[in-house]
Write a protein that holds these residues in place. Structure first.
Motif, PDB file in Angstrom:
ATOM      1  N   VAL A 161      -3.584 -10.368 -16.641  1.00  0.00           N
ATOM      2  CA  VAL A 161      -3.908  -9.023 -17.131  1.00  0.00           C
ATOM      3  C   VAL A 161      -3.186  -7.919 -16.377  1.00  0.00           C
ATOM      4  CG1 VAL A 161      -6.172  -9.745 -17.957  1.00  0.00           C
ATOM      5  CG2 VAL A 161      -5.973  -8.709 -15.702  1.00  0.00           C
ATOM      6  N   GLY A 162      -2.666  -8.211 -15.191  1.00  0.00           N
ATOM      7  CA  GLY A 162      -1.998  -7.189 -14.395  1.00  0.00           C
ATOM      8  C   GLY A 162      -2.971  -6.457 -13.507  1.00  0.00           C
ATOM      9  N   ARG A 163      -2.435  -5.655 -12.610  1.00  0.00           N
ATOM     10  CA  ARG A 163      -3.265  -4.944 -11.644  1.00  0.00           C
ATOM     11  C   ARG A 163      -3.881  -3.677 -12.204  1.00  0.00           C
ATOM     12  NH1 ARG A 163      -0.438  -3.767  -6.267  1.00  0.00           N
ATOM     13  NH2 ARG A 163      -2.387  -2.657  -6.058  1.00  0.00           N
ATOM     14  N   ASN A 164      -3.402  -3.191 -13.332  1.00  0.00           N
ATOM     15  CA  ASN A 164      -3.887  -1.920 -13.858  1.00  0.00           C
ATOM     16  C   ASN A 164      -4.800  -2.080 -15.059  1.00  0.00           C
ATOM     17  OD1 ASN A 164      -2.400  -0.435 -11.936  1.00  0.00           O
ATOM     18  ND2 ASN A 164      -0.561  -0.707 -13.154  1.00  0.00           N
ATOM     19  N   SER A 165      -5.378  -3.252 -15.221  1.00  0.00           N
ATOM     20  CA  SER A 165      -6.281  -3.509 -16.335  1.00  0.00           C
ATOM     21  C   SER A 165      -7.704  -3.676 -15.827  1.00  0.00           C
ATOM     22  CB  SER A 165      -5.882  -4.790 -17.067  1.00  0.00           C
ATOM     23  OG  SER A 165      -4.604  -4.652 -17.639  1.00  0.00           O
ATOM     24  N   LEU A 166      -8.648  -3.352 -16.687  1.00  0.00           N
ATOM     25  CA  LEU A 166     -10.051  -3.564 -16.343  1.00  0.00           C
ATOM     26  C   LEU A 166     -10.352  -5.058 -16.291  1.00  0.00           C
ATOM     27  CD1 LEU A 166     -11.790  -0.843 -18.502  1.00  0.00           C
ATOM     28  CD2 LEU A 166     -11.825  -0.979 -16.024  1.00  0.00           C
ATOM     29  N   ILE A 167     -11.118  -5.457 -15.300  1.00  0.00           N
ATOM     30  CA  ILE A 167     -11.536  -6.838 -15.112  1.00  0.00           C
ATOM     31  C   ILE A 167     -13.057  -6.847 -15.102  1.00  0.00           C
ATOM     32  CG2 ILE A 167     -11.533  -8.805 -13.536  1.00  0.00           C
ATOM     33  CD1 ILE A 167      -8.902  -7.669 -12.371  1.00  0.00           C
ATOM     34  N   THR A 168     -13.657  -7.797 -15.778  1.00  0.00           N
ATOM     35  CA  THR A 168     -15.109  -7.929 -15.740  1.00  0.00           C
ATOM     36  C   THR A 168     -15.479  -8.793 -14.551  1.00  0.00           C
ATOM     37  OG1 THR A 168     -15.215  -7.794 -18.148  1.00  0.00           O
ATOM     38  CG2 THR A 168     -17.161  -8.631 -17.015  1.00  0.00           C
ATOM     39  N   LEU A 169     -16.199  -8.196 -13.605  1.00  0.00           N
ATOM     40  CA  LEU A 169     -16.634  -8.894 -12.404  1.00  0.00           C
ATOM     41  C   LEU A 169     -18.117  -9.199 -12.562  1.00  0.00           C
ATOM     42  CD1 LEU A 169     -15.627  -9.841  -9.628  1.00  0.00           C
ATOM     43  CD2 LEU A 169     -16.325  -7.623  -8.732  1.00  0.00           C
ATOM     44  N   VAL A 170     -18.448 -10.483 -12.601  1.00  0.00           N
ATOM     45  CA  VAL A 170     -19.832 -10.913 -12.801  1.00  0.00           C
ATOM     46  C   VAL A 170     -20.346 -11.496 -11.499  1.00  0.00           C
ATOM     47  CG1 VAL A 170     -21.364 -12.416 -14.117  1.00  0.00           C
ATOM     48  CG2 VAL A 170     -19.334 -11.449 -15.207  1.00  0.00           C
ATOM     49  N   GLY A 171     -21.442 -10.925 -11.004  1.00  0.00           N
ATOM     50  CA  GLY A 171     -22.046 -11.412  -9.763  1.00  0.00           C
ATOM     51  C   GLY A 171     -23.488 -11.782 -10.000  1.00  0.00           C
ATOM     52  N   ASP A 172     -24.310 -11.507  -9.015  1.00  0.00           N
ATOM     53  CA  ASP A 172     -25.736 -11.819  -9.112  1.00  0.00           C
ATOM     54  C   ASP A 172     -26.451 -10.909 -10.101  1.00  0.00           C
ATOM     55  OD1 ASP A 172     -25.435 -13.813  -7.267  1.00  0.00           O
ATOM     56  OD2 ASP A 172     -25.998 -12.558  -5.575  1.00  0.00           O
ATOM     57  N   GLY A 173     -25.950  -9.695 -10.271  1.00  0.00           N
ATOM     58  CA  GLY A 173     -26.588  -8.739 -11.169  1.00  0.00           C
ATOM     59  C   GLY A 173     -25.830  -8.625 -12.470  1.00  0.00           C
ATOM     60  N   ALA A 174     -25.824  -7.422 -13.008  1.00  0.00           N
ATOM     61  CA  ALA A 174     -25.134  -7.155 -14.271  1.00  0.00           C
ATOM     62  C   ALA A 174     -23.621  -7.181 -14.054  1.00  0.00           C
ATOM     63  CB  ALA A 174     -25.558  -5.793 -14.805  1.00  0.00           C
ATOM     64  N   PRO A 175     -22.853  -7.541 -15.076  1.00  0.00           N
ATOM     65  CA  PRO A 175     -21.387  -7.507 -14.951  1.00  0.00           C
ATOM     66  C   PRO A 175     -20.893  -6.065 -14.834  1.00  0.00           C
ATOM     67  CG  PRO A 175     -22.040  -8.117 -17.174  1.00  0.00           C
ATOM     68  CD  PRO A 175     -23.290  -8.027 -16.371  1.00  0.00           C
ATOM     69  N   HIS A 176     -19.788  -5.892 -14.126  1.00  0.00           N
ATOM     70  CA  HIS A 176     -19.198  -4.571 -13.937  1.00  0.00           C
ATOM     71  C   HIS A 176     -17.727  -4.625 -14.335  1.00  0.00           C
ATOM     72  CE1 HIS A 176     -22.661  -3.050 -11.786  1.00  0.00           C
ATOM     73  NE2 HIS A 176     -22.673  -4.168 -11.071  1.00  0.00           N
ATOM     74  N   MET A 177     -17.267  -3.582 -14.991  1.00  0.00           N
ATOM     75  CA  MET A 177     -15.851  -3.433 -15.298  1.00  0.00           C
ATOM     76  C   MET A 177     -15.203  -2.753 -14.088  1.00  0.00           C
ATOM     77  SD  MET A 177     -15.577  -4.831 -18.212  1.00  0.00           S
ATOM     78  CE  MET A 177     -13.972  -4.361 -18.809  1.00  0.00           C
ATOM     79  N   VAL A 178     -14.214  -3.415 -13.489  1.00  0.00           N
ATOM     80  CA  VAL A 178     -13.604  -2.913 -12.264  1.00  0.00           C
ATOM     81  C   VAL A 178     -12.089  -2.843 -12.400  1.00  0.00           C
ATOM     82  CG1 VAL A 178     -15.467  -3.825 -10.813  1.00  0.00           C
ATOM     83  CG2 VAL A 178     -13.439  -5.221 -11.223  1.00  0.00           C
ATOM     84  N   ASN A 222      -0.118 -15.569  -0.566  1.00  0.00           N
ATOM     85  CA  ASN A 222      -1.511 -15.789  -0.953  1.00  0.00           C
ATOM     86  C   ASN A 222      -2.333 -14.509  -0.813  1.00  0.00           C
ATOM     87  OD1 ASN A 222      -1.014 -18.501  -1.402  1.00  0.00           O
ATOM     88  ND2 ASN A 222      -1.620 -19.101   0.656  1.00  0.00           N
ATOM     89  N   LEU A 223      -3.312 -14.353  -1.691  1.00  0.00           N
ATOM     90  CA  LEU A 223      -4.211 -13.203  -1.615  1.00  0.00           C
ATOM     91  C   LEU A 223      -5.046 -13.284  -0.349  1.00  0.00           C
ATOM     92  CD1 LEU A 223      -5.527 -13.038  -5.277  1.00  0.00           C
ATOM     93  CD2 LEU A 223      -4.146 -11.317  -4.140  1.00  0.00           C
ATOM     94  N   LEU A 224      -5.134 -12.167   0.376  1.00  0.00           N
ATOM     95  CA  LEU A 224      -5.963 -12.090   1.576  1.00  0.00           C
ATOM     96  C   LEU A 224      -7.160 -11.180   1.365  1.00  0.00           C
ATOM     97  CD1 LEU A 224      -3.222 -11.670   4.318  1.00  0.00           C
ATOM     98  CD2 LEU A 224      -4.463 -13.752   3.713  1.00  0.00           C
ATOM     99  N   HIS A 225      -6.939 -10.061   0.693  1.00  0.00           N
ATOM    100  CA  HIS A 225      -7.984  -9.058   0.530  1.00  0.00           C
ATOM    101  C   HIS A 225      -7.689  -8.231  -0.713  1.00  0.00           C
ATOM    102  CE1 HIS A 225     -11.028  -6.163   1.823  1.00  0.00           C
ATOM    103  NE2 HIS A 225     -10.207  -5.242   1.374  1.00  0.00           N
ATOM    104  N   LEU A 226      -8.746  -7.852  -1.402  1.00  0.00           N
ATOM    105  CA  LEU A 226      -8.592  -7.043  -2.610  1.00  0.00           C
ATOM    106  C   LEU A 226      -9.730  -6.039  -2.658  1.00  0.00           C
ATOM    107  CD1 LEU A 226      -6.746  -7.950  -5.366  1.00  0.00           C
ATOM    108  CD2 LEU A 226      -9.015  -7.725  -6.245  1.00  0.00           C
ATOM    109  N   ASP A 227      -9.428  -4.797  -2.937  1.00  0.00           N
ATOM    110  CA  ASP A 227     -10.455  -3.772  -3.124  1.00  0.00           C
ATOM    111  C   ASP A 227     -10.611  -3.516  -4.602  1.00  0.00           C
ATOM    112  OD1 ASP A 227     -10.857  -3.416  -0.419  1.00  0.00           O
ATOM    113  OD2 ASP A 227      -9.554  -1.664  -0.271  1.00  0.00           O
ATOM    114  N   PHE A 228     -11.849  -3.553  -5.076  1.00  0.00           N
ATOM    115  CA  PHE A 228     -12.180  -3.196  -6.448  1.00  0.00           C
ATOM    116  C   PHE A 228     -12.892  -1.858  -6.440  1.00  0.00           C
ATOM    117  CE2 PHE A 228     -12.562  -7.926  -6.790  1.00  0.00           C
ATOM    118  CZ  PHE A 228     -11.588  -8.131  -7.732  1.00  0.00           C
TER     119      PHE A 228
END
Length: 64
Positions: free
Chosen positions: A21-38, A51-57
Motif C-alpha cells: 500500500v505504500g507509506r502514504n496510505s491509510l492502514i487499518t491497525l487492529v489491536g485489543d480494542g476497536a480498529p483504527h485507521m492510521v 529490516n524494520l526496527l521502529h515505526l511511528d503511527f
C-alpha cells in the motif's frame, strides 16, 4: 483523543503491507480494542539489512 501506546507487530507482515500500500496510505491497525485507521509517520530500518526496527503511527483527524 487516544493516548500513545507501544505495540509489537510481525515485521514480515508489516513490511508486506507497507510494500503493497505504500507509506502514504491509510492502514487499518487492529489491536485489543476497536480498529483504527492510521498513517505512518516515521520508519526506521537497519542500515545494513534494511529490516524494520521502529515505526511511528498516527491517527489523522477526520478533517485531514
Amino acid at each position: 483523543n487516544i493516548a500513545a501506546s507501544s505495540v509489537q507487530l510481525d515485521t514480515r507482515e508489516l513490511g508486506a503491507v507497507l510494500r503493497k500500500v505504500g507509506r502514504n496510505s491509510l492502514i487499518t491497525l487492529v489491536g485489543d480494542g476497536a480498529p483504527h485507521m492510521v498513517l505512518t509517520r516515521a520508519v526506521q530500518r537497519d542500515p545494513v539489512s534494511g529490516n524494520l526496527l521502529h515505526l511511528d503511527f498516527y491517527i489523522p483527524e477526520a478533517s485531514e
